[in-house]
Design an enzyme around this catalytic site. Sequence first.
Site: not given
Lengths: 173, 611
Positions: A39, A109
Amino acid sequence: MAQNNSSFPVQLYVYDLSRGMARELSSLFLGRQVDGIWHTGVVVHGKEFFFGGGGIAHCQPCGTVLGQPNSIVDLGYTEVNEDLFQEYLDSLAESEYRGDKYNLFEHNCNTFSNDVAQFLTGKTIPSYITDLPSEILSRVLASGSFAVPTPPLLLGWRLIEADMTVELSSPSS
Amino acid sequence: MAEQGAADLGNNNNNKPEASEGTIIKVTVKTPKDKEEIAIAEDASVTQFKEEISKRFKAKQDQLVLIFAGKILKDGDSLSQHGIKDGLTVHLVIKTAHKAADGGSTSASSSTSNQGGNSTTSSPAANPAPTTVPTGSGHTPTQTPNIMSESACVLFELKTLFLPKITSLSQRLSHAGGFGDLASLAGLGMGSANFMELQQQMQRQLMSNPEMLSQIMENPLVQNMMSNPDLMRQMIMANPQMQQLMERNPEISHMLNNPELMRQTMELARNPAMMQEMMRNQDRALSNLESIPGGYNALRRMYTDIQEPMFSAAREQFGNNPFSALGGNSDSGAQPSRTENREPLPNPWGPPNSSNPSESGGGTTGSTSTSGTTNPSVSNPLGVNPGSLGNGMFNSPGMQSLLQQISENPQLMQNMLSAPYMRSMMQSLAQNPELASQVMMNNPLFAGNPQLQEQFRSQLPIFLQQMQNPEALSVMTNPRAMQALMQIQQGLQMLQTEAPGLMPSLMTSGIPGVPTGGAVPSENPASSPSSAATNPAQQQLMQQMLQMFAGGGGSGGGNGTSQTPEVRFQTQLDQLNAMGFINREANLQALIATGGDINAAIERLLGSQPS
């Protein structure tokens, strides 16, 4: 010409969602080694920006529940100031990066971080991050069922054992 | 340069690219919403560039802010100064007129409300495992390995069962504002109206992220919830499949009610080393069991009674793994003990393909979602290879038994196909053929056979469309349809070996006729007494499918059939009528199911008559 070009450093914070377990278990469950479930967030102007199910968001650097990043990638500098950046983000939030545009594998993301990094600095984020979804998707869907049958199998054996124990101990059955 | 820029400002209004000499380059200008390619002179100034842009984007020049390589392009600069060359991308931000001065921290639809509050509430998005019940009570299984194994099973079963519960829970708990992927799981619930999609995505993520499970479990909120054994039991009971299982096998409910077991299970999830240990113990225990006299039989019995439904229950959630039967054929006591002996099939591997035996045996790790794409292959035993119809994988004995298993167990197919997970998976695969092909290519079954891959790849879009067709799905859940397909395939195989030259001409028109002949084991249809109506429409569809696939997949599947079953079986129908079977509909069904074999059809009709 020599204007005051303020320059803001841009960094990419990379987090491993699996906290290292992907490195351990991925070959077991996926059939191939995946080093982390990445992430990312872009840190600029003293804030960390990222994209999630609720749309574009920002917080203090290292302020997400993930805590400290696994690694920090330096993306260089940008002249884009906060206002301009915010306008840019506003535009994005109305179009490409609305909350409902979130797709776990294709528009997540990391996609956002990549786009923002390119906007700010012209550079892309490391490819091992952006390549992750396709790798995982193909692996998971190909071999995900490996994990599935095993526990029911175990359940079955367990019950067999239980029954066996009972049977053997009470021959009258 | 600066003067030039200033001079240009006033003078060069027309801004023709040839205004300054130099080559024209094409530069991509990208806004958050849009992208345009602009042709401009290589040595043009930024101002000139902006003029072009303002025309193209319908914005005022002073609203334009150009960014390249992190630098803001000032009017006085030139493009070459910044290194802007042909094919590169420049970013553009069009300032809104009422430029909110305090930046958009308020106006950003990106929520700033994400900070703090949502973090814990959204993490239970993914799924949990059973609880940490502090006081063990009741019976403790005798051996530790047993506890561990039970734990593992419970863990996984519960995980699948809990997913929907936790999802809804997280939806209620979380608010807008995601941070990264973890909370996006919760955000997903808010964002996507499609609950099933959410579930699917969560499952996917879970499968790829085992650590998440442990993380989730450590979350105090989850632990609180989990430590309430009543709540957990309730959730488990609520799952209809579990209920079914528990009715049939009371041991399961005992096991689920055992708090000690739950605790163990949770620990197990935390500790993958423990899990591996347990699996090893399991294997050892199993081999011990086999050596006990009578043990093997008991094993097999228990397996069929318990494992099968458990398997199905678990599989339904995750999408089916139809290929589990392929590899584990020797173990699936279900097959030989419950069904009649099927005749061995002719050599499935035609001359060209000698590498297939390894493939078909190795199918245990067949995928869950490729079950979506392999569905066509399962239900379409033709194997769809325009090249050689006898081609390996689909004709393997394992596949055959699998097909039989499926035809006998229509419920299985039904469940599998109707699982919302499966549907959305198929939909997403259909919308994204590249994805589907990628997924399939990674299926170990295809791994060794590039030829097969190519064939599949080309037919993929059609497959997927077929899958979308609800008629097609209903055909697949019809056991007799499945059997008919099998018969067709067998017939084709026979034909191929017996009369190879005949095949091409038979391909398009002869296929509906094939089932009437060929090697049709007549006891095939006898096992499914249910009289689900195979209406002619379904038959039509099936034939269309067959024709389409046999025709190389290019014909689009809309081909009209050459003969309806009624026409084909006219003779037989008449004969049946003469014998006194007046229910034309039932006759037709029976004939179709038996492929025109009158005797078998009569048996069917007699067997299905209410007595």
